[in-house]
Each structure stands twice: as C-alpha cells, then as structure tokens.
Write an enzyme that holds these catalytic residues in place. Structure first.
Site, PDB file in Angstrom:
ATOM      1  N   ASP A 138       0.820  -1.213   0.000  1.00 38.65           N
ATOM      2  CA  ASP A 138       0.000   0.000   0.000  1.00 38.65           C
ATOM      3  C   ASP A 138       0.857   1.268   0.000  1.00 38.65           C
ATOM      4  N   CYS A 193     -21.127  -8.545 -10.171  1.00 41.31           N
ATOM      5  CA  CYS A 193     -22.073  -7.726  -9.399  1.00 41.31           C
ATOM      6  C   CYS A 193     -23.485  -7.858  -9.963  1.00 41.31           C
ATOM      7  N   CYS A 219     -16.539   9.871   1.893  1.00 45.06           N
ATOM      8  CA  CYS A 219     -16.415   8.515   2.464  1.00 45.06           C
ATOM      9  C   CYS A 219     -15.989   8.583   3.936  1.00 45.06           C
ATOM     10  N   CYS A 246     -14.550   2.445   7.755  1.00 46.42           N
ATOM     11  CA  CYS A 246     -15.960   2.070   7.575  1.00 46.42           C
ATOM     12  C   CYS A 246     -16.005   0.788   6.749  1.00 46.42           C
ATOM     13  N   CYS A 249     -20.057  -0.718   3.003  1.00 46.86           N
ATOM     14  CA  CYS A 249     -20.241  -1.179   1.612  1.00 46.86           C
ATOM     15  C   CYS A 249     -19.650  -2.567   1.390  1.00 46.86           C
TER      16      CYS A 249
HETATM   17  C1  B12 Z   1      -6.750   6.255  -1.835  1.00 47.51           C
HETATM   18  C2  B12 Z   1      -7.251   4.986  -1.192  1.00 47.51           C
HETATM   19  C3  B12 Z   1      -8.408   5.065  -0.413  1.00 47.51           C
HETATM   20  C4  B12 Z   1      -9.301   6.294  -0.407  1.00 47.51           C
HETATM   21  C5  B12 Z   1     -10.111   6.308  -1.729  1.00 47.51           C
HETATM   22  C6  B12 Z   1     -10.759   4.958  -2.049  1.00 47.51           C
HETATM   23  C7  B12 Z   1     -11.077   4.732  -3.523  1.00 47.51           C
HETATM   24  N1  B12 Z   1     -12.075   3.917  -3.771  1.00 47.51           N
HETATM   25  O1  B12 Z   1     -10.395   5.254  -4.388  1.00 47.51           O
HETATM   26  C8  B12 Z   1     -10.136   6.067   0.885  1.00 47.51           C
HETATM   27  C9  B12 Z   1      -9.424   6.733   2.053  1.00 47.51           C
HETATM   28  C10 B12 Z   1     -11.564   6.553   0.842  1.00 47.51           C
HETATM   29  C11 B12 Z   1     -10.013   4.554   1.039  1.00 47.51           C
HETATM   30  C12 B12 Z   1     -10.927   3.798   1.734  1.00 47.51           C
HETATM   31  C13 B12 Z   1     -10.841   2.418   1.878  1.00 47.51           C
HETATM   32  N2  B12 Z   1      -9.787   1.640   1.542  1.00 47.51           N
HETATM   33 CO1  B12 Z   1      -8.280   2.291   0.482  1.00 47.51          CO
HETATM   34  N3  B12 Z   1      -6.859   2.699  -0.694  1.00 47.51           N
HETATM   35  C14 B12 Z   1      -6.556   3.778  -1.345  1.00 47.51           C
HETATM   36  C15 B12 Z   1      -5.319   3.534  -2.240  1.00 47.51           C
HETATM   37  C16 B12 Z   1      -4.081   4.143  -1.554  1.00 47.51           C
HETATM   38  C17 B12 Z   1      -5.470   4.058  -3.668  1.00 47.51           C
HETATM   39  C18 B12 Z   1      -6.817   3.707  -4.351  1.00 47.51           C
HETATM   40  C19 B12 Z   1      -6.971   4.426  -5.663  1.00 47.51           C
HETATM   41  O2  B12 Z   1      -6.146   4.290  -6.554  1.00 47.51           O
HETATM   42  N4  B12 Z   1      -7.999   5.242  -5.780  1.00 47.51           N
HETATM   43  C20 B12 Z   1      -8.225   6.014  -6.975  1.00 47.51           C
HETATM   44  C21 B12 Z   1      -9.493   5.525  -7.617  1.00 47.51           C
HETATM   45  C22 B12 Z   1      -9.811   6.320  -8.876  1.00 47.51           C
HETATM   46  O3  B12 Z   1      -9.185   4.212  -7.962  1.00 47.51           O
HETATM   47  P1  B12 Z   1     -10.207   2.999  -7.838  1.00 47.51           P
HETATM   48  O4  B12 Z   1     -11.430   3.397  -7.139  1.00 47.51           O
HETATM   49  O5  B12 Z   1      -9.440   1.826  -7.313  1.00 47.51           O
HETATM   50  O6  B12 Z   1     -10.563   2.828  -9.374  1.00 47.51           O
HETATM   51  C23 B12 Z   1      -9.634   2.331 -10.331  1.00 47.51           C
HETATM   52  C24 B12 Z   1     -10.135   1.004 -10.897  1.00 47.51           C
HETATM   53  O7  B12 Z   1     -11.343   0.659 -10.295  1.00 47.51           O
HETATM   54  C25 B12 Z   1     -10.231   1.254 -12.377  1.00 47.51           C
HETATM   55  N5  B12 Z   1     -11.539   1.093 -12.938  1.00 47.51           N
HETATM   56  C26 B12 Z   1     -12.442   2.035 -13.140  1.00 47.51           C
HETATM   57  N6  B12 Z   1     -13.517   1.533 -13.740  1.00 47.51           N
HETATM   58  C27 B12 Z   1     -13.268   0.236 -13.935  1.00 47.51           C
HETATM   59  C28 B12 Z   1     -14.040  -0.760 -14.526  1.00 47.51           C
HETATM   60  C29 B12 Z   1     -13.527  -2.042 -14.617  1.00 47.51           C
HETATM   61  C30 B12 Z   1     -14.358  -3.091 -15.236  1.00 47.51           C
HETATM   62  C31 B12 Z   1     -12.219  -2.324 -14.111  1.00 47.51           C
HETATM   63  C32 B12 Z   1     -11.636  -3.705 -14.205  1.00 47.51           C
HETATM   64  C33 B12 Z   1     -11.467  -1.323 -13.504  1.00 47.51           C
HETATM   65  C34 B12 Z   1     -12.009  -0.050 -13.442  1.00 47.51           C
HETATM   66  O8  B12 Z   1      -9.840   2.584 -12.654  1.00 47.51           O
HETATM   67  C35 B12 Z   1      -9.653   3.324 -11.485  1.00 47.51           C
HETATM   68  C36 B12 Z   1      -8.403   4.169 -11.675  1.00 47.51           C
HETATM   69  O9  B12 Z   1      -7.204   3.428 -11.512  1.00 47.51           O
HETATM   70  C37 B12 Z   1      -5.261   1.956  -2.257  1.00 47.51           C
HETATM   71  C38 B12 Z   1      -3.849   1.335  -2.258  1.00 47.51           C
HETATM   72  C39 B12 Z   1      -3.154   1.461  -3.584  1.00 47.51           C
HETATM   73  N7  B12 Z   1      -1.874   1.648  -3.526  1.00 47.51           N
HETATM   74  O10 B12 Z   1      -3.772   1.368  -4.643  1.00 47.51           O
HETATM   75  C40 B12 Z   1      -6.015   1.565  -0.950  1.00 47.51           C
HETATM   76  C41 B12 Z   1      -6.914   0.335  -1.014  1.00 47.51           C
HETATM   77  C42 B12 Z   1      -7.729   0.433  -2.285  1.00 47.51           C
HETATM   78  N8  B12 Z   1      -7.790   0.514   0.138  1.00 47.51           N
HETATM   79  C43 B12 Z   1      -8.145  -0.587   0.724  1.00 47.51           C
HETATM   80  C44 B12 Z   1      -9.071  -0.685   1.796  1.00 47.51           C
HETATM   81  C45 B12 Z   1      -9.078  -1.977   2.572  1.00 47.51           C
HETATM   82  C46 B12 Z   1      -9.916   0.389   2.098  1.00 47.51           C
HETATM   83  C47 B12 Z   1     -11.138   0.379   3.043  1.00 47.51           C
HETATM   84  C48 B12 Z   1     -11.944  -0.914   3.005  1.00 47.51           C
HETATM   85  C49 B12 Z   1     -10.665   0.684   4.480  1.00 47.51           C
HETATM   86  C50 B12 Z   1     -11.794   0.801   5.494  1.00 47.51           C
HETATM   87  N9  B12 Z   1     -12.353  -0.300   5.997  1.00 47.51           N
HETATM   88  O11 B12 Z   1     -12.146   1.890   5.887  1.00 47.51           O
HETATM   89  C51 B12 Z   1     -11.944   1.589   2.470  1.00 47.51           C
HETATM   90  C52 B12 Z   1     -12.907   1.152   1.353  1.00 47.51           C
HETATM   91  C53 B12 Z   1     -13.635   2.260   0.689  1.00 47.51           C
HETATM   92  C54 B12 Z   1     -13.971   1.899  -0.761  1.00 47.51           C
HETATM   93  N10 B12 Z   1     -15.193   1.473  -1.016  1.00 47.51           N
HETATM   94  O12 B12 Z   1     -13.082   1.987  -1.631  1.00 47.51           O
HETATM   95  C55 B12 Z   1      -7.508  -1.791   0.054  1.00 47.51           C
HETATM   96  C56 B12 Z   1      -8.558  -2.495  -0.818  1.00 47.51           C
HETATM   97  C57 B12 Z   1      -8.416  -4.003  -0.881  1.00 47.51           C
HETATM   98  C58 B12 Z   1      -9.480  -4.616  -1.789  1.00 47.51           C
HETATM   99  N11 B12 Z   1      -9.782  -5.865  -1.554  1.00 47.51           N
HETATM  100  O13 B12 Z   1     -10.004  -3.976  -2.689  1.00 47.51           O
HETATM  101  C59 B12 Z   1      -6.322  -1.096  -0.759  1.00 47.51           C
HETATM  102  C60 B12 Z   1      -5.942  -1.789  -2.056  1.00 47.51           C
HETATM  103  C61 B12 Z   1      -5.119  -1.041   0.213  1.00 47.51           C
HETATM  104  C62 B12 Z   1      -4.393  -2.371   0.338  1.00 47.51           C
HETATM  105  N12 B12 Z   1      -3.100  -2.375   0.130  1.00 47.51           N
HETATM  106  O14 B12 Z   1      -4.961  -3.398   0.605  1.00 47.51           O
HETATM  107  N13 B12 Z   1      -8.927   4.078   0.371  1.00 47.51           N
HETATM  108  S1  SF4 Z   2     -22.920  -5.169  -2.866  1.00 48.16           S
HETATM  109 FE1  SF4 Z   2     -21.906  -3.899  -4.427  1.00 48.16          FE
HETATM  110  S2  SF4 Z   2     -19.947  -4.848  -4.750  1.00 48.16           S
HETATM  111 FE2  SF4 Z   2     -21.218  -6.380  -3.725  1.00 48.16          FE
HETATM  112  S3  SF4 Z   2     -22.161  -7.562  -5.413  1.00 48.16           S
HETATM  113 FE3  SF4 Z   2     -23.577  -5.917  -4.872  1.00 48.16          FE
HETATM  114  S4  SF4 Z   2     -23.044  -4.273  -6.304  1.00 48.16           S
HETATM  115 FE4  SF4 Z   2     -21.315  -5.695  -6.309  1.00 48.16          FE
HETATM  116  S1  SF4 Z   3     -20.012   2.562   2.820  1.00 45.83           S
HETATM  117 FE1  SF4 Z   3     -18.048   2.427   1.704  1.00 45.83          FE
HETATM  118  S2  SF4 Z   3     -18.000   4.272   0.441  1.00 45.83           S
HETATM  119 FE2  SF4 Z   3     -19.620   4.581   1.948  1.00 45.83          FE
HETATM  120  S3  SF4 Z   3     -18.655   5.660   3.622  1.00 45.83           S
HETATM  121 FE3  SF4 Z   3     -18.452   3.490   4.112  1.00 45.83          FE
HETATM  122  S4  SF4 Z   3     -16.474   2.837   3.234  1.00 45.83           S
HETATM  123 FE4  SF4 Z   3     -16.993   4.825   2.338  1.00 45.83          FE
END
Ligand code: B12
Ligand code: SF4
Ligand code: SF4
Length: 324
Positions: A138, A193, A219, A246, A249
């Site tokens: 991470d 999903c 969030c 949190c 979700c």
């Molecule tokens: C910044 C970050 C956060 C931010 C923003 C979260 C977000 N969704 O972006 C905040 C602080 C809110 C956060 C919260 C959490 N996080 Co966080 N976070 C990160 C971090 C550092 C970067 C994520 C990122 O790149 N965000 C930018 C957005 C734009 O990226 P994205 O949502 O992932 O979307 C990408 C893909 O989905 C793709 N995409 C878009 N459309 C589509 C469609 C298809 C079909 C596909 C294949 C891909 C795709 O494009 C996007 C751009 O790259 C990563 C670690 C890392 N180095 O990557 C951990 C990480 C994602 N987090 C993690 C965790 C555990 C959490 C929490 C569960 C913690 C908690 N319990 O509170 C929550 C979950 C919230 C949520 N629903 O995401 C884990 C997730 C593990 C997993 N199984 O997915 C990671 C990977 C850390 C780790 N090393 O394990 N996080």
């Molecule tokens: S709760 Fe959200 S992530 Fe889980 S299967 Fe339903 S749509 Fe997909």
């Molecule tokens: S349900 Fe998921 S997206 Fe909404 S506040 Fe909680 S961690 Fe963030």
C-alpha cells in the site's frame, strides 16, 4: 535452446512463486505485466473532479499509477498478493465507537512486510544475481486493485473493492515488482455484481456518484482516517458510530455475506475485541499513553487529536439517536 524453453521456465517459476506466497501466509497470489492500466482516464477524471480531496499524494503519483512500468526501472512483472483478514464482528455495546475490521490490531503495512520481503528475496533467488524484486505494501504509486484484477484475483465491484469469488473483499493487497520473467495469469474478466446495488444504497454518506466511482471526500473512511480538521456537519451526522474507517459497503455485499472465510494466514493478528472502543477512551488519554496503546495500530494515522474528533462525532450521533 529449445523454442519453448523460456515460457516453460517462466510458467514453472510462476508456480513456485505463487506456492511460496501461500506458504508465507498470503491467501492467494497472481501475476501480471506492467503495461499501462486501461483505466487511466478514470483516474484522471477522478482527480480532476476533486474526488481525492486532500490526498495530494494521489495527484503526485498519478502518472506512475497509470504506467506501472515506470515505478521500478527494469521491472516487467508484478506479483500481487492478497491477505484475507475476515473475522466475526462483535455485537455493538452502547457508547462505543466502531473500528473497521482491518484496523483491529497491528498496522498491516508493517505486519505484512516481513513475509512480502521474504517473497521478494525468493524471487531474486530464482532470477539470479542481477535480478530486481521490490516489495510494496500500500505504498508508492502501485495501482493495486487494477493489477489484482489483471492478475486474475477477482473483479472490481460497484463499491470499487477487489472482490474474489469464494472469498469476498475483506482482503488486503500488496505486491512485488520484478525484472524476473514469470508467466502472467489471465485477467479476471467477469463482472459478478450483476444487477445488485446493495453497496451503493447502503453507503451512509451517499459517497458513490455512480457505480465504481467513489467520492472520497464523502467517504467515512477518508473522513475518519485521512482528513484533518472539522468534518462538515451534514457528513459528520451520517458517520454513525464509526470512529476509524468504515465497512458498510463491504458488510452488505452478498459476496462477503456468503463467502467471507475466516482463514487468514496469521500474518495480521486481529482482535475482534478491538472492534468497539468506549467513546470516552481518547479524551482520557495523553499523547504518550495513546502512543503506547495505539502507536502500533492503524489508529496512529489520525493520531490522538483525530481520534478525539472522531469519537466526538460518534458521541453526538449516539445522543441524537437517543433523543429521536
Ligand atoms: C486512496 C485509497 C483510499 C481512499 C479512496 C478509495 C477509492 N475507492 O479510491 C479512501 C481513504 C476513501 C479509502 C478507503 C478504503 N480503503 Co483504500 N486505498 C486507497 C489507495 C491508496 C489508492 C486507491 C486508488 O487508486 N484510488 C483512486 C481511484 C480512482 O481508484 P479505484 O477506485 O481503485 O478505481 C480504479 C479502478 O477501479 C479502475 N476502474 C475504473 N472503472 C473500472 C471498470 C472495470 C471493469 C475495471 C476492471 C477497472 C475499473 O480505474 C480506477 C483508476 O485506476 C489503495 C492502495 C493502492 N496503492 O492502490 C487503498 C486500497 C484500495 N484501500 C483498501 C481498503 C481496505 C480500504 C477500506 C476498506 C478501508 C476501510 N475499511 O475503511 C476503504 C474502502 C472504501 C472503498 N469502497 O473503496 C484496500 C482495498 C483491498 C481490496 N480488496 O479492494 C487497498 C488496495 C489497500 C491495500 N493495500 O490493501 N482508500
Ligand atoms: S454489494 Fe456492491 S460490490 Fe457487492 S455484489 Fe452488490 S453491487 Fe457488487
Ligand atoms: S459505505 Fe463504503 S463508500 Fe460509503 S462511507 Fe463506508 S467505506 Fe466509504
């Protein structure tokens, strides 16, 4: 050399690396290449709309996040490992704040590191003296979820989590970028999903403008962990009893409800008793005692002042609930 010798070697090496990852305590591992991510535009749009909030590092790392081959010079493959931390949740006691599942024990960045370094060393041994293998937990610009999907570990759900069939999403990701030629796995192409929208509907702060896009500034995880300063009242009143992170979700996701497995490999010893903390805990602590009791846990990131703010929000939400 026989024409197919190299691929056969890379297949055999890949199998050994994945077996080693499991032996070291990771739940699963997958391998992919470092070609540019096909969803770079989604990241650009997310950043341009301000959805990263104050997480400036997301802007700084964007270019390398889109082109992961630029992260480590000479690297051509990434081994993505997954660690399953699912465990039973304790029942809510009154006047307590809720801590996200992954945070009920040591900080995973440190806890997973020795096993990941061990995996990197194993890869270097396979590759020979000049080979490179660098571990990331991470940290840095590694687009972990996208690489995990490409490495076949699961799909990206509407809640943006990487979801693994027969396991769910209570998993942490880490990776080793390497110059060693390891056979890549096929990507996980399916979207399982379907028509479900449970995560989108259940989010307490309506943080999903659309499926697979998270407005981090709304969030609860961002507000309680990353964000410094006072939380806007309309959001603070929706954070409920959460004082760190949190899981809503994920908790509502049928893939977790049906398939979450409590078979983590022992790398991250989480204690379900730490799921709930008395809301007056943080007012009673000084910096030194906070450091002793929480300095080794993820709660160190918001620090004592952040946890006091979060506990105050949760206390206000509890008393509003009581008087309604
Ligand atoms: C910044 C970050 C956060 C931010 C923003 C979260 C977000 N969704 O972006 C905040 C602080 C809110 C956060 C919260 C959490 N996080 Co966080 N976070 C990160 C971090 C550092 C970067 C994520 C990122 O790149 N965000 C930018 C957005 C734009 O990226 P994205 O949502 O992932 O979307 C990408 C893909 O989905 C793709 N995409 C878009 N459309 C589509 C469609 C298809 C079909 C596909 C294949 C891909 C795709 O494009 C996007 C751009 O790259 C990563 C670690 C890392 N180095 O990557 C951990 C990480 C994602 N987090 C993690 C965790 C555990 C959490 C929490 C569960 C913690 C908690 N319990 O509170 C929550 C979950 C919230 C949520 N629903 O995401 C884990 C997730 C593990 C997993 N199984 O997915 C990671 C990977 C850390 C780790 N090393 O394990 N996080
Ligand atoms: S709760 Fe959200 S992530 Fe889980 S299967 Fe339903 S749509 Fe997909
Ligand atoms: S349900 Fe998921 S997206 Fe909404 S506040 Fe909680 S961690 Fe963030």
């Amino acid at each position: 050399m026989a024409p197919h010798a190299a691929p056969a070697l890379s297949v055999e090496r890949a199998a050994r690396v994945k077996a080693e990852a499991r032996r070291l305590g990771f739940s699963d591992a997958g391998i992919t290449d470092l070609t540019p991510t096909p969803h770079g535009d989604a990241l650009d749009t997310w950043l341009a709309r301000g959805l990263a909030g104050t997480m400036r590092y997301m802007h700084r790392q964007a270019e390398r996040r889109k082109r992961p081959a630029e992260i480590v010079a000479g690297a051509i493959r990434v081994v993505v490992v997954m660690y399953n931390y699912a465990h039973e949740d304790a029942v809510e006691p009154p006047d307590h704040g809720h801590v996200a599942k992954y945070a009920r024990g040591p900080d995973y960045h440190q806890a997973l590191r020795p096993a990941l370094d061990g995996l990197a060393m194993f890869i270097r041994e396979i590759g020979g003296p000049s080979s490179i293998a660098r571990a990331y937990v991470d940290a840095g610009p590694v687009p972990e979820r996208e690489l995990a999907q490409r490495a076949g570990l699961g799909w990206i759900g509407k809640n943006t989590m990487l979801i693994t069939p027969m396991r769910g999403s209570y998993t942490l990701l880490a990776s080793v970028l390497t110059s060693v030629d390891l056979a890549a796995d096929p990507p996980f192409r399916a979207d399982r999903c379907g028509s479900c929208t449970k995560c989108l509907d259940a989010c307490p702060t309506a943080a999903f403008p659309k499926p697979r896009v998270l407005d981090a500034t709304r969030c609860v995880s961002y507000l309680t962990i990353e964000y410094r300063g006072p939380v806007a009242p309309e959001l603070g009143s929706a954070t409920g009893s959460w004082v760190f992170g949190c899981d809503v979700c994920q908790d509502v996701c049928p893939w977790n409800q049906k398939f979450a497995r409590t078979d983590g490999g022992g790398l991250l010893p989480l204690d379900p008793a730490r799921a709930w903390v008395p809301l007056d805990t943080f007012t009673a602590l000084d910096e030194r005692t906070f450091d002793d009791q929480y300095g080794w846990t993820p709660l160190a990131r918001p620090g004592l002042s952040g946890m006091r703010r979060n506990a105050a929000l949760a206390a206000a939400n509890a008393s509003r609930l009581e008087s309604s």
